[in-house]
Structures are given as C-alpha cells and as structure tokens.
Design a protein around this motif. Sequence first.
Motif, PDB file in Angstrom:
ATOM      1  N   GLN A   1       0.813  -1.285   0.073  1.00 15.39           N
ATOM      2  CA  GLN A   1       0.000  -0.165   0.095  1.00 15.39           C
ATOM      3  C   GLN A   1       0.908   1.404   0.160  1.00 15.39           C
ATOM      4  OE1 GLN A   1      -3.435   0.421   2.623  1.00 15.39           O
ATOM      5  NE2 GLN A   1      -3.638  -1.629   2.659  1.00 15.39           N
ATOM      6  N   ALA A   2       1.942   1.196   0.803  1.00 12.55           N
ATOM      7  CA  ALA A   2       2.969   2.348   0.796  1.00 12.55           C
ATOM      8  C   ALA A   2       3.512   2.675  -0.547  1.00 12.55           C
ATOM      9  CB  ALA A   2       3.889   2.118   1.828  1.00 12.55           C
ATOM     10  N   GLU A   3       4.156   1.400  -1.120  1.00 11.22           N
ATOM     11  CA  GLU A   3       4.678   1.636  -2.283  1.00 11.22           C
ATOM     12  C   GLU A   3       3.878   2.045  -3.588  1.00 11.22           C
ATOM     13  OE1 GLU A   3       7.962   1.801  -3.150  1.00 11.22           O
ATOM     14  OE2 GLU A   3       8.941   1.023  -1.377  1.00 11.22           O
ATOM     15  N   ALA A   4       2.688   1.682  -3.399  1.00 13.16           N
ATOM     16  CA  ALA A   4       1.656   2.075  -4.410  1.00 13.16           C
ATOM     17  C   ALA A   4       0.982   3.353  -4.430  1.00 13.16           C
ATOM     18  CB  ALA A   4       0.588   0.735  -4.450  1.00 13.16           C
ATOM     19  N   GLY A   5       1.497   4.194  -3.258  1.00 14.10           N
ATOM     20  CA  GLY A   5       0.635   5.522  -2.954  1.00 14.10           C
ATOM     21  C   GLY A   5      -0.713   5.453  -2.484  1.00 14.10           C
ATOM     22  N   LEU A   6      -1.266   4.200  -2.163  1.00 11.02           N
ATOM     23  CA  LEU A   6      -2.555   4.032  -1.380  1.00 11.02           C
ATOM     24  C   LEU A   6      -2.486   4.871  -0.054  1.00 11.02           C
ATOM     25  CD1 LEU A   6      -5.378   3.365  -1.641  1.00 11.02           C
ATOM     26  CD2 LEU A   6      -4.598   0.907  -0.611  1.00 11.02           C
ATOM     27  N   ILE A   7      -1.561   4.464   0.703  1.00 12.64           N
ATOM     28  CA  ILE A   7      -1.468   5.136   1.913  1.00 12.64           C
ATOM     29  C   ILE A   7      -1.436   6.667   1.859  1.00 12.64           C
ATOM     30  CG2 ILE A   7       0.035   5.638   3.737  1.00 12.64           C
ATOM     31  CD1 ILE A   7       0.623   2.633   3.968  1.00 12.64           C
ATOM     32  N   ALA A   8      -0.617   7.225   0.801  1.00 10.09           N
ATOM     33  CA  ALA A   8      -0.279   8.539   0.816  1.00 10.09           C
ATOM     34  C   ALA A   8      -1.672   9.457   0.329  1.00 10.09           C
ATOM     35  CB  ALA A   8       0.431   8.963  -0.514  1.00 10.09           C
ATOM     36  N   ILE A   9      -2.899   8.735  -0.072  1.00 10.44           N
ATOM     37  CA  ILE A   9      -4.156   9.319  -0.505  1.00 10.44           C
ATOM     38  C   ILE A   9      -5.318   8.996   0.487  1.00 10.44           C
ATOM     39  CG2 ILE A   9      -3.588   9.754  -2.809  1.00 10.44           C
ATOM     40  CD1 ILE A   9      -5.588   7.496  -3.456  1.00 10.44           C
ATOM     41  N   THR A  10      -4.750   8.233   1.596  1.00 10.93           N
ATOM     42  CA  THR A  10      -5.856   7.541   2.408  1.00 10.93           C
ATOM     43  C   THR A  10      -5.476   8.220   4.001  1.00 10.93           C
ATOM     44  OG1 THR A  10      -5.816   5.697   1.173  1.00 10.93           O
ATOM     45  CG2 THR A  10      -6.838   5.626   3.486  1.00 10.93           C
ATOM     46  N   GLY A  11      -6.638   8.732   4.391  1.00 10.84           N
ATOM     47  CA  GLY A  11      -6.466   9.300   5.635  1.00 10.84           C
ATOM     48  C   GLY A  11      -7.110  10.846   5.558  1.00 10.84           C
ATOM     49  N   THR A  12      -6.436  11.584   6.795  1.00  6.82           N
ATOM     50  CA  THR A  12      -6.668  12.813   6.674  1.00  6.82           C
ATOM     51  C   THR A  12      -5.712  13.788   6.468  1.00  6.82           C
ATOM     52  OG1 THR A  12      -5.990  13.280   9.110  1.00  6.82           O
ATOM     53  CG2 THR A  12      -8.081  12.677   8.834  1.00  6.82           C
ATOM     54  N   SER A  13      -5.995  15.086   6.246  1.00  4.68           N
ATOM     55  CA  SER A  13      -4.827  15.951   5.838  1.00  4.68           C
ATOM     56  C   SER A  13      -3.755  15.828   6.559  1.00  4.68           C
ATOM     57  CB  SER A  13      -5.366  17.452   5.714  1.00  4.68           C
ATOM     58  OG  SER A  13      -5.878  17.943   6.949  1.00  4.68           O
ATOM     59  N   GLU A  14      -3.869  15.685   7.975  1.00  3.92           N
ATOM     60  CA  GLU A  14      -2.794  15.480   8.956  1.00  3.92           C
ATOM     61  C   GLU A  14      -1.799  14.171   8.870  1.00  3.92           C
ATOM     62  OE1 GLU A  14      -5.936  16.343   9.849  1.00  3.92           O
ATOM     63  OE2 GLU A  14      -5.674  18.589   9.744  1.00  3.92           O
ATOM     64  N   THR A  15      -2.899  13.123   8.789  1.00  5.72           N
ATOM     65  CA  THR A  15      -2.413  11.687   9.107  1.00  5.72           C
ATOM     66  C   THR A  15      -2.583  10.665   7.807  1.00  5.72           C
ATOM     67  OG1 THR A  15      -2.865  12.257  11.525  1.00  5.72           O
ATOM     68  CG2 THR A  15      -2.401   9.919  10.564  1.00  5.72           C
ATOM     69  N   PRO A  16      -1.714  10.085   7.264  1.00 15.09           N
ATOM     70  CA  PRO A  16      -1.814   9.023   6.247  1.00 15.09           C
ATOM     71  C   PRO A  16      -2.078   7.877   6.964  1.00 15.09           C
ATOM     72  CG  PRO A  16       0.532   9.835   6.522  1.00 15.09           C
ATOM     73  CD  PRO A  16      -0.272  10.674   7.349  1.00 15.09           C
ATOM     74  N   VAL A  17      -3.078   6.991   6.589  1.00 17.29           N
ATOM     75  CA  VAL A  17      -3.237   5.524   7.187  1.00 17.29           C
ATOM     76  C   VAL A  17      -3.366   4.596   6.105  1.00 17.29           C
ATOM     77  CG1 VAL A  17      -4.435   6.823   9.034  1.00 17.29           C
ATOM     78  CG2 VAL A  17      -5.662   5.938   6.987  1.00 17.29           C
ATOM     79  N   LYS A  18      -3.012   3.364   6.492  1.00 18.81           N
ATOM     80  CA  LYS A  18      -3.511   2.290   5.363  1.00 18.81           C
ATOM     81  C   LYS A  18      -4.972   2.122   5.612  1.00 18.81           C
ATOM     82  CE  LYS A  18      -2.412  -1.612   8.665  1.00 18.81           C
ATOM     83  NZ  LYS A  18      -3.873  -2.209   8.558  1.00 18.81           N
ATOM     84  N   THR A  19      -5.440   1.255   4.546  1.00 19.87           N
ATOM     85  CA  THR A  19      -6.649   1.007   4.899  1.00 19.87           C
ATOM     86  C   THR A  19      -7.135  -0.057   5.764  1.00 19.87           C
ATOM     87  OG1 THR A  19      -6.351  -0.836   3.095  1.00 19.87           O
ATOM     88  CG2 THR A  19      -7.318   1.329   2.297  1.00 19.87           C
ATOM     89  N   GLY A  20      -8.361  -0.158   6.377  1.00 19.16           N
ATOM     90  CA  GLY A  20      -8.423  -1.139   7.546  1.00 19.16           C
ATOM     91  C   GLY A  20      -8.679  -2.575   7.126  1.00 19.16           C
TER      92      GLY A  20
END
Length: 395
Positions: free
Chosen positions: A143-162
């Motif tokens: 998820q991190a390498e594919a950019g998914l974490i970069a667009i998931t979460g709030t403006s303050e905090t990136p998160v992986k999907t649940g």
Amino acid sequence: MTRPLDGVTVVSIEQAVAAPLATRNLADLGARVIKVERVDGGDFARAYDHVVHGTGAHFVWLNRGKESLAVDLKTPEGRDVVRRLVAQADVFLQNLAPGAAERLGFGAEALRAEHPELVVVNLSGFGAGGPMEHRKAYDMLIQAEAGLIAITGTSETPVKTGIPTSDIASGMYCAQAVLAALLRRWRTGEGATVEVSMFEATVEWMGYALYTRMYAGTEPARMGLSHSSIAPYDAFPTSDGQVLIGVQNDSGWRTLVTSVLDAPELADDPRFATNVARVAHRADCDAAIATRTARHTSAELDERLAAAGVPAAQLKDVGQVVDHPQLRARGRWRKIGTEFAAVDALLPPATFADVEAEMGDVPALGQHTHALLVESGVAAEDFLARGIAVQARVP
C-alpha cells in the motif's frame, strides 16, 4: 444444477491472504481446491489469532471448501506427491517467495513443458524482474509503495486501509485470470502462464488519483471522508451522532436543501448553486448543511434522506454490519464447519440464479492428507510414519 467450476481441480501452494482468497473464490464456484501446507504449522494465517472457536479469523475467511494436504516440500518424496496431483489438475497457483517455486521444481516453465494444457498462476509482491523483485511484500508495504497510503486518511495523518486491500486486489485478479485462462483452454486446448503482482494490482486500483497526478500536476489530497471533486460529500452531525451525505449533481443539491433540510434559500445561493461552486466554497457549504442536520436524530435524518432519494448512509460499526438488516433480509449468511465448531459465513457477492455457491468447511491442517496420498499413488502410511506428511486428527 451444475456449479460453474464443477470438475475443475486446483492445486495451490499458498499462504497468508492473496492466493488463498483467489482459490477460495474458485472453491465457492465449485472447483476442487487442494491446499498444500507446511507440516510444521501450515499456512501462516492459521496462527494469526484463534478468535473463531480456536481458529484464526483470516483463515476461516479465506479457506472454506478446500482440502488440506500437509506435506514436506523439502523432501523429494513430498515434492513428488504434489507433482502427481498437479499432473491431474487444471490449475496450479502459488505465492511462495520469488524463485522458491522454481527451486522446488514447480516453476511455470517446467510445469508447462510437461503439461502444456495446465494453467499456472504465479502471485508475487512486485513481479519477476525489476529492482524490487526480492523485497518483502506485506500488504501495508505494498500500500505504501503503490501510493494508496499517501491518499488515505486525513490531511494531517496518512493511514493504511482497514482491510488488506493489496492482498484482496491481487487475489481477485488471480481468480479472474484463472477463469479467463480456463475459458481460452476450453476453446483452444491451450494452457497459460499468468503472473499477478500485488504492487501492480494496487497501482491499478489507484485509478483516478494517478491520472490526477499525471495530468493536473498536483498530488491528490487526503480528504478523510470528503471528496476532492464533489461537495457536499462528508459526514455531517446529528443530534445523536452523524450521517454521511454524498450529493453528486446539482439537482440532488436542490432536493437536499429543499425537501430534506427545509432551507430552499440555499438552492440558488451563488456559492452553492453548482458543484464547482460548492467545491470552491466547501467550508461554507459544509457548515450550512451541518447547522441543519444537527437538528435531527440520525435515524430521522436518514429516513428523510432516503425518502427524498438523496444518497446517504449511517456510519455502522462492524457489530452493526454483522446484524445488518439488508444481509438478514436477503438471507446472506450460511453455516460452515471448522476444526472445532460451526460458524457463520457470508455467501459470495456474485449470486447465480440457478445454483448456490459451494461453501464447504474450513479444513484442519492436513485433514485430507491421507486420502490425497492414496490418490497420488504413494505409500501413505509410510509417508505419515516418516513425518514427510501429517494427517490431522479432527474432533
């Protein structure tokens, strides 16, 4: 009625989530799936936890309807058993570490040379070749390498999907590829070698975010529950909680403010009259809605929104989903067996009108070893006595 994959046999050296999800989908469609596991503990997912009557939640989710063969692939005898089973199979699937299948004698080139009609599927983290071929490929890392974490979460905090999105994406593509390869084989007699990369599956799912970055030149923002291109599209407060509202066109906006929120003056407010304007004035738009949604309870507001045809939902926790009235009304739960007790399991999402999915039991480690050894034509009792294979004792 005949299930879609009745008569198809799949042999899979699999573990964790991605490959087991692919083969479980095939098993649900009627395929016979022989799951090859280690003799010392089996699939890693068996030990992630023991919350489902002593069985791991991941394992119960991903492994119903399979036969478990616990055999030591480090021994020539163990490898021979699997080769014998593959010789009679339609599909061979594996998600071992890069190069491991080849070292064991189960590389696609060798298998297809001996069985040209075989469908061979190799599932890996990053695909064969490239600088990351041999990197560890757990779901969060992909998820991190594919950019998914970069667009998931709030403006303050990136998160992986649940949920393990990268595992699920690649598992689904594997199952889809198997079906396509079998369809071609039934037309032409030709087998297939298929490669699926968790990384590439996840990058494909990035979809519009990739195109936004490539052609707008800006990084897509993390929006939480909101949406970069649509407003209103977020969670809004009620007197006892919150309700999610998503309005995707201007007529929906007029319905929301006139029929639901009793604020017709907002319909033609130049800040909100079009979606482009609402996005530009998102803070004001959301504030105007929040002031009015807070006057209602969640249940009351949800009912008003549904009656008006405005897209909305109540934010359910997982416990509420387990007892969701839509699932109950449509009869989506079934009982399946596990090593220790029967459990509830959901029917697969794709519903055939003439036949129900094959939802078999979740196997204990090596539950079918003896029968599969006999089927493969080896000395079953000798293999078990020497520890080359393990047979489960099911209560």
